[in-house]
Write a protein that holds these residues in place. Structure first.
Motif, PDB file in Angstrom:
ATOM      1  N   SER A   1      -0.192   1.461  14.239  1.00 56.40           N
ATOM      2  CA  SER A   1       0.683   0.527  13.506  1.00 56.40           C
ATOM      3  C   SER A   1       0.681   0.800  12.007  1.00 56.40           C
ATOM      4  N   LEU A   2       0.952   2.051  11.662  1.00 59.53           N
ATOM      5  CA  LEU A   2       0.999   2.384  10.245  1.00 59.53           C
ATOM      6  C   LEU A   2       1.928   3.556   9.980  1.00 59.53           C
ATOM      7  N   LEU A   3       2.340   3.641   8.721  1.00 60.89           N
ATOM      8  CA  LEU A   3       3.115   4.762   8.214  1.00 60.89           C
ATOM      9  C   LEU A   3       2.231   5.491   7.214  1.00 60.89           C
ATOM     10  N   ALA A   4       2.047   6.795   7.422  1.00 63.56           N
ATOM     11  CA  ALA A   4       1.230   7.600   6.511  1.00 63.56           C
ATOM     12  C   ALA A   4       2.145   8.281   5.501  1.00 63.56           C
ATOM     13  N   LYS A   5       1.756   8.231   4.229  1.00 67.44           N
ATOM     14  CA  LYS A   5       2.469   8.926   3.164  1.00 67.44           C
ATOM     15  C   LYS A   5       1.531   9.986   2.598  1.00 67.44           C
ATOM     16  N   VAL A   6       1.948  11.241   2.669  1.00 66.04           N
ATOM     17  CA  VAL A   6       1.105  12.349   2.229  1.00 66.04           C
ATOM     18  C   VAL A   6       1.826  13.117   1.126  1.00 66.04           C
ATOM     19  N   SER A   7       1.165  13.252  -0.013  1.00 64.75           N
ATOM     20  CA  SER A   7       1.776  13.964  -1.137  1.00 64.75           C
ATOM     21  C   SER A   7       1.819  15.458  -0.845  1.00 64.75           C
ATOM     22  N   LEU A   8       2.839  16.125  -1.384  1.00 64.48           N
ATOM     23  CA  LEU A   8       2.995  17.564  -1.196  1.00 64.48           C
ATOM     24  C   LEU A   8       3.043  18.260  -2.549  1.00 64.48           C
ATOM     25  N   PRO A   9       2.317  19.383  -2.679  1.00 67.10           N
ATOM     26  CA  PRO A   9       1.580  20.082  -1.623  1.00 67.10           C
ATOM     27  C   PRO A   9       0.117  19.675  -1.515  1.00 67.10           C
ATOM     28  N   GLY A  10      -0.349  18.728  -2.338  1.00 66.37           N
ATOM     29  CA  GLY A  10      -1.782  18.435  -2.426  1.00 66.37           C
ATOM     30  C   GLY A  10      -2.407  17.824  -1.207  1.00 66.37           C
ATOM     31  N   GLY A  11      -1.689  16.889  -0.533  1.00 67.32           N
ATOM     32  CA  GLY A  11      -2.220  16.291   0.682  1.00 67.32           C
ATOM     33  C   GLY A  11      -2.907  14.963   0.512  1.00 67.32           C
ATOM     34  N   ALA A  12      -2.735  14.296  -0.646  1.00 64.32           N
ATOM     35  CA  ALA A  12      -3.318  12.964  -0.826  1.00 64.32           C
ATOM     36  C   ALA A  12      -2.673  11.990   0.152  1.00 64.32           C
ATOM     37  N   LEU A  13      -3.501  11.179   0.803  1.00 67.02           N
ATOM     38  CA  LEU A  13      -3.035  10.297   1.871  1.00 67.02           C
ATOM     39  C   LEU A  13      -3.019   8.841   1.447  1.00 67.02           C
ATOM     40  N   GLU A  14      -1.910   8.161   1.758  1.00 71.44           N
ATOM     41  CA  GLU A  14      -1.790   6.705   1.612  1.00 71.44           C
ATOM     42  C   GLU A  14      -1.277   6.166   2.938  1.00 71.44           C
ATOM     43  N   THR A  15      -1.889   5.095   3.433  1.00 70.41           N
ATOM     44  CA  THR A  15      -1.421   4.497   4.675  1.00 70.41           C
ATOM     45  C   THR A  15      -0.837   3.117   4.407  1.00 70.41           C
ATOM     46  N   VAL A  16       0.284   2.833   5.065  1.00 72.65           N
ATOM     47  CA  VAL A  16       0.981   1.568   4.898  1.00 72.65           C
ATOM     48  C   VAL A  16       1.015   0.858   6.246  1.00 72.65           C
ATOM     49  N   PRO A  17       0.395  -0.300   6.373  1.00 76.61           N
ATOM     50  CA  PRO A  17       0.427  -1.014   7.653  1.00 76.61           C
ATOM     51  C   PRO A  17       1.838  -1.505   7.982  1.00 76.61           C
ATOM     52  N   VAL A  18       2.182  -1.427   9.254  1.00 74.58           N
ATOM     53  CA  VAL A  18       3.490  -1.866   9.731  1.00 74.58           C
ATOM     54  C   VAL A  18       3.268  -2.709  10.987  1.00 74.58           C
TER      55      VAL A  18
END
Length: 337
Positions: free
Chosen positions: A125-142
């Protein structure tokens, strides 16, 4: 969009006849769109053993769930299920990932927006946001099971399958939920002329009115809508996995413009905006086919043998390379037409 083919001219009146009526109060199918009593979403046809050597180069990878290219950062992003992660590759060196981003669960669909890739993770139940090209991860609950995400200005649109909704997430306020006569929200796409949601259970496309906050008109999308992509002319292309076809819709208004037969288990799809090619994978044949779709009817330009179970495909638009992913762990295939 050019002259319509004979197939197109036949298809449009039929599509018009299938504009959706309201659902019944018990939330069961009760309209011209009903195909079976208990609808089931189309899946990829099972591939046979590879009989012809795959074209191009093949690199080792576990089962591929989805893949996408980002031209700005010159990267290929591949979602794998074991272990759940995103592998970020340099398009100039595809033999090994330069970054691997662990995920809480398997990603289902990938969308590039700006300098990041959005990955839906329905099991968590989440949407992952990953920066490019570095790969930093942020998760957003849905709330629910997100099937796809899409950036829309300052907001993020998320199709939520089980809640039959499109969620509008904004940094300036709480989420806004858009619901209507859909049974399953499986993908959300922006054509430039409007937003549409793909419903695999009703095997249909629906317009989404963001300003009014409602699901608009809908049209039948074949017998088994599987995957969809937009082009640079405001159209939506949908693969029909059951009937073996490539469908083309305009969105202003929502009309079926073309229905082109593509036998062999049409499933994955990607669009090369630079060359006007729609690439479709055929899982029954272990093939990928490139169609020129800039005219009144698709014209086959390329056909290549692939690895087994080619469920996903993307395009490196800068060089025209086609990247195919095997869903059963036979690798990532890179083809230069």
């Amino acid at each position: 969009m050019g002259r319509l083919s004979a197939v197109s001219r036949i298809a449009i009146p039929l599509a018009g006849a299938l504009v959706l009526s309201s659902c019944s109060t018990d939330d069961t199918p009760n309209d011209t769109l009903q195909i079976v009593q208990n609808p089931v979403a189309a899946t990829a046809a099972v591939s046979p053993a590879v009989a012809v050597k795959p074209a191009g180069s093949v690199f080792a990878a576990p089962g591929v769930k989805a893949l996408v290219t980002d031209e700005a950062s010159k990267t290929l992003v591949v979602a794998v299920s074991e272990p759940p992660s995103l592998r970020v590759y340099d398009l100039a060196a595809l033999d090994a990932p330069k970054t691997t981003v662990p995920l809480p669960g398997p990603a289902e669909r990938l969308t590039v927006s700006g300098s990041q890739v959005l990955a839906s993770v329905p099991s968590k139940s989440l949407l992952a946001k990953v920066s490019l090209p570095g790969g930093a991860l942020e998760t957003v609950p849905v709330a629910g099971q997100p099937s796809a995400g899409l950036a829309d200005g300052d907001a993020t649109l998320v199709s939520v399958r089980d809640r039959k909704a499109v969620e509008v997430l904004s940094g300036t306020g709480g989420p806004k939920t858009i619901t209507g006569q859909i049974y399953s929200a499986d993908d959300v796409l922006n054509t430039g002329d409007g937003v549409v949601v793909l419903d695999k259970l009703r095997t249909a496309l629906f317009a989404v009115d963001l300003a009014e906050g409602k699901i608009g008109e809908g049209l039948r999308a074949g017998d088994g809508a599987a995957n969809a992509v937009t082009d640079d002319l405001g159209r939506v292309f949908v693969t029909d996995a059951r009937a073996g076809a490539l469908l083309a819709f305009s969105t202003t208004p929502l009309l079926l413009r073309q229905r082109y037969p593509v036998p062999g288990g049409a499933y994955g799809i990607a669009y090369d905006r630079t060359r006007g090619l729609a690439w479709v994978t055929l899982t029954e044949r272990n093939e990928v086919v490139g169609f020129d779709v800039r005219g009144g009817e698709p014209i086959e330009k390329h056909r290549f043998p692939t690895l087994r179970q080619p469920d996903s495909v993307t395009v490196d638009e800068q060089g025209g390379r086609v990247v195919v992913g095997s869903a059963i762990g036979e690798g990532i295939q890179v083809i230069t037409p």
